[in-house]
Design an enzyme around this catalytic site. Structure first.
Site, PDB file in Angstrom:
ATOM      1  N   HIS A   1      39.323 -28.758 -13.966  1.00 29.77           N
ATOM      2  CA  HIS A   1      40.535 -28.910 -12.855  1.00 29.77           C
ATOM      3  C   HIS A   1      40.145 -29.337 -11.734  1.00 29.77           C
ATOM      4  CE1 HIS A   1      44.374 -28.068 -11.393  1.00 29.77           C
ATOM      5  NE2 HIS A   1      44.004 -26.776 -10.499  1.00 29.77           N
TER       6      HIS A   1
ATOM      7  N   SER B   1      45.966 -30.348  -7.404  1.00 31.03           N
ATOM      8  CA  SER B   1      46.236 -29.031  -8.010  1.00 31.03           C
ATOM      9  C   SER B   1      47.545 -28.818  -7.102  1.00 31.03           C
ATOM     10  CB  SER B   1      45.213 -27.901  -7.678  1.00 31.03           C
ATOM     11  OG  SER B   1      45.579 -26.608  -8.232  1.00 31.03           O
TER      12      SER B   1
ATOM     13  N   ASP C   1      41.035 -30.066 -18.315  1.00 31.68           N
ATOM     14  CA  ASP C   1      41.843 -29.101 -17.171  1.00 31.68           C
ATOM     15  C   ASP C   1      42.148 -27.918 -18.091  1.00 31.68           C
ATOM     16  OD1 ASP C   1      43.280 -27.835 -15.496  1.00 31.68           O
ATOM     17  OD2 ASP C   1      43.855 -29.822 -14.514  1.00 31.68           O
TER      18      ASP C   1
END
Ligand SMILES: *[C@@H]1O[C@H](CO)[C@@H](O)[C@H](O)[C@H]1NC(C)=O
Ligand SMILES: *[C@@H]1O[C@H](CO)[C@@H](O)[C@H](O)[C@H]1NC(C)=O
Ligand SMILES: *[C@@H]1O[C@H](CO)[C@@H](O)[C@H](O)[C@H]1NC(C)=O
Ligand SMILES: *[C@@H]1O[C@H](CO)[C@@H](O)[C@H](O)[C@H]1NC(C)=O
Ligand SMILES: *[C@@H]1O[C@H](CO)[C@@H](O)[C@H](O)[C@H]1NC(C)=O
Ligand SMILES: [Ca+2]
Length: 569
Positions: free
Chosen positions: A477, A202, A431
């Site tokens: 994610h 991320s 995601d």
């Protein structure tokens, strides 16, 4: 920042001889740490020796982490601070040092998430592999103070550009530089090679790219998960689902979108050749499944969240998945793959009006209010009055130019490649925070930039010698997905990277493990982009195939921006 390579090791006076009988307790003292603090003159900064603290931790247990296996370990946590000369700033760094017997001549910096520059609970990702592991507070004031809280100066004087730069790339780079020198001194490594890694997902993935782009000579290996790169586009993307709702004046019950998602998963699951509740080929889903098939299907979560799927609900879902187009029909940005959650589209129930209403996605609301509109302390924008798809384009354009260092999309990885260093990228195919297609797009940009004269096969072959991309079937994610729980996740990326860097074993598939679901504990091998998985023999046999039509679903002609950061990779 100056060229790190100019700096030599600066051990100030290690008094200990480190050997097999040296214990963690021998090293984990303030006086020992002070005696081995590196000089860091070349980054124009000074370590404050009085800031050193140490804490020996025995039998720490890490379980349930997606990015490294369960592990029990001893370590010394070392904290100290440094200041950039003449600025009066203060950057707090933390290093988790394995017990000497477990130290394997490795160093790793851990990236953060959101607007945080490090995540202490992921220290095991390095320590469990015998790596001294570091993190930084970026100079934001403390480990619990994030970039968004300090970026904008109070009093309307704009942004603190030093902190923007620290967040964008410099903080992580300094953490690694200082960490390398400190580790070398702490274990009295002498001339031994210290393998140096970066790992993050991320924001940590974005910052990992920043390191590959700026300090390729410093890292032997960089592991990049679902990078939240191209900030100008990425943060604003979160508001797209809301703008679709607002434009259509349709605020779906959450249960309606959940049902559409369940139907997508049920109908696209088998297209990959294996019926396991996991969409391993979201490209085939896009090509073959018609959302209209959900029309009229009943959904029933609870009393104010039941009904039948409407054409409006379907049109909304399709528009979200189609990606963003402006009023001229130009493509603004990509969206998520089918089969993910609809996080950005979440509505809120108003108990006064008894209706589901707009709920502006917080990541976008904060970015627009604070970073684009420069409202100190604002957490969101009040409404979407007059906001259109063109507004989204303009917001993206503004952010891209205002924070070029946060785009993190320089495809020139010549330094990393020529040094023989390695990059491993992975991205969940479900995601719904950072679009999977964003990592595909950057992979293709790098390939085209670095190997312009070569064919697709030739350029992929060259590129995969030092950079590989893997899409993770069904994964969310930076984590496995709850409702595609039978999917695998690449938990041992550090092990794979060590094998690649230290043992010369170039991966051809990516090692992964089923962390939940029916086959929990079982191994899986992910296909390397641009090859895609396809099962035969009723799901018994996986092959990795290239399929032109599927490939093209991942390629976007982003043509809406009047002028690009040249070019917009
Ligand atoms: C879905 O149904 C609508 C309404 O009948 C129709 O206009 C649209 O073309 C259909 N879309 C697809 C992809 O079949
Ligand atoms: C949903 O459809 C069913 C038939 O499939 C029908 O009986 C029901 O009344 C519908 N519910 C609503 C809320 O429209
Ligand atoms: C929206 O646009 C209308 C017409 O251009 C204008 O009168 C109004 O002030 C705008 N509202 C906001 C909140 O900008
Ligand atoms: C790419 O980076 C290398 C190393 O910094 C540099 O020498 C080269 O000029 C760059 N190439 C382009 C096209 O910018
Ligand atoms: C690959 O994953 C398996 C578990 O699925 C694990 O036992 C093995 O150590 C991993 N390989 C590497 C190189 O880390
Ligand atoms: Ca499947």
């Amino acid at each position: 920042m100056r060229n790190y390579a100019l700096l030599g090791w600066v051990a100030s006076g290690a008094a200990l001889v480190i050997n097999s009988t040296t214990s963690l307790a021998d090293l984990c003292t303030v006086s020992y740490v002070i005696s081995v603090l590196p000089g860091i003159q070349d980054i124009g900064a000074t370590i404050d020796a009085t800031s050193v603290t140490v804490n020996a931790v025995y039998g720490a247990v890490s379980t349930g982490q997606a990015s490294f296996p369960d592990y029990t370990y001893d370590y010394c946590e070392v904290n100290f601070a440094y200041s950039h000369d003449g600025t009066g700033d203060r950057v707090q760094v933390v290093y988790w040092m394995p017990a000497p017997a477990n130290f394997k001549d490795r160093y790793q910096t851990q990236g953060g998430a959101g607007y945080a520059t490090t995540l202490p609970n992921t220290r095991g990702a390095g320590v469990s592999y015998g790596a001294a592991t570091g993190g930084t507070d970026g100079g934001f004031g403390s480990f619990s103070t994030n970039f968004d809280a300090v970026a904008l100066n109070a009093g309307g004087s704009g942004f603190n550009q030093d902190l923007v730069q620290m967040f964008a790339y410099q903080g992580a780079g300094e953490c690694t530089l200082v960490g390398k020198y400190f580790t070398n001194n702490f274990y009295a490594m002498g001339g031994r090679k210290l393998y140096t890694y970066y790992q993050g997902c991320s924001e940590g993935g974005r910052s990992a790219w920043s390191q590959a782009q700026r300090y390729g000579e410093m890292y032997d290996g960089i592991i990049i998960g679902a990078p939240a790169m191209r900030y100008g586009q990425q943060q604003v993307l979160h508001i797209y689902s809301n703008v679709v709702e607002h434009t259509m004046d349709y605020y779906p019950m959450p249960c309606e979108l959940q049902l559409i998602r369940s139907e997508i998963i049920a109908n696209c699951d088998g297209l990959d050749g294996k019926v396991d509740g996991v969409i391993s080929r979201s490209d085939l889903c896009l090509l073959n499944y018609n959302l209209n098939d959900t029309l009229g299907m009943p959904f029933d979560c609870y009393s104010n969240n039941r009904g039948n799927v409407t054409q409006q609900g379907i049109d909304l879902a399709r528009k979200i998945l189609d990606g963003i187009y402006d009023s001229d029909g130009k493509h603004v940005w990509m969206s998520y793959q089918a089969g993910g959650a609809w996080d950005d589209a979440t509505t809120t129930y108003n108990w006064n009006t008894n209706q589901w209403e707009l709920s502006i996605a917080s990541k976008a609301g904060e970015w627009i209010a604070r970073f684009l509109n420069e409202e100190v302390g604002a957490t969101t924008i009040p409404n979407l009055d007059n906001v259109t798809y063109d507004t989204i384009r303009d917001w993206m354009n503004e952010g891209m130019w205002k924070f070029p260092d946060l785009m993190t999309n320089n495809p020139n990885l010549t330094t990393m490649r020529d040094a023989g260093h390695k990059i491993l990228v992975y991205h969940g195919e479900a995601d719904t925070s950072v679009p999977t297609g964003s990592s595909v797009r950057f992979h293709e940009s790098i390939r085209n930039f670095m190997y312009p004269g070569l064919s697709m096969d030739e350029s992929n072959a060259e590129l995969s010698d030092f950079l590989q991309l893997y899409l993770v079937p069904g994964a969310a994610h930076c984590a496995p997905s709850g409702d595609q729980a039978n999917g695998p996740y690449p938990q041992t990326n550090m092990g794979v990277m060590i094998d690649w860097v230290e043992n010369g074993k170039t991966p051809t598939t990516l090692n992964a493990t089923h962390l939940g679901g029916d086959s929990i504990g079982a191994n899986a091998q992910l296909c390397q982009w641009p090859k895609r998985p396809l099962w035969t023999d009723n799901g018994a046999m996986q092959t990795c195939v290239f399929d032109q039509e599927s490939y093209e679903t991942w390629i976007y002609d982003i043509n809406a921006f009047p002028s690009l950061i040249d070019p917009l990779y």
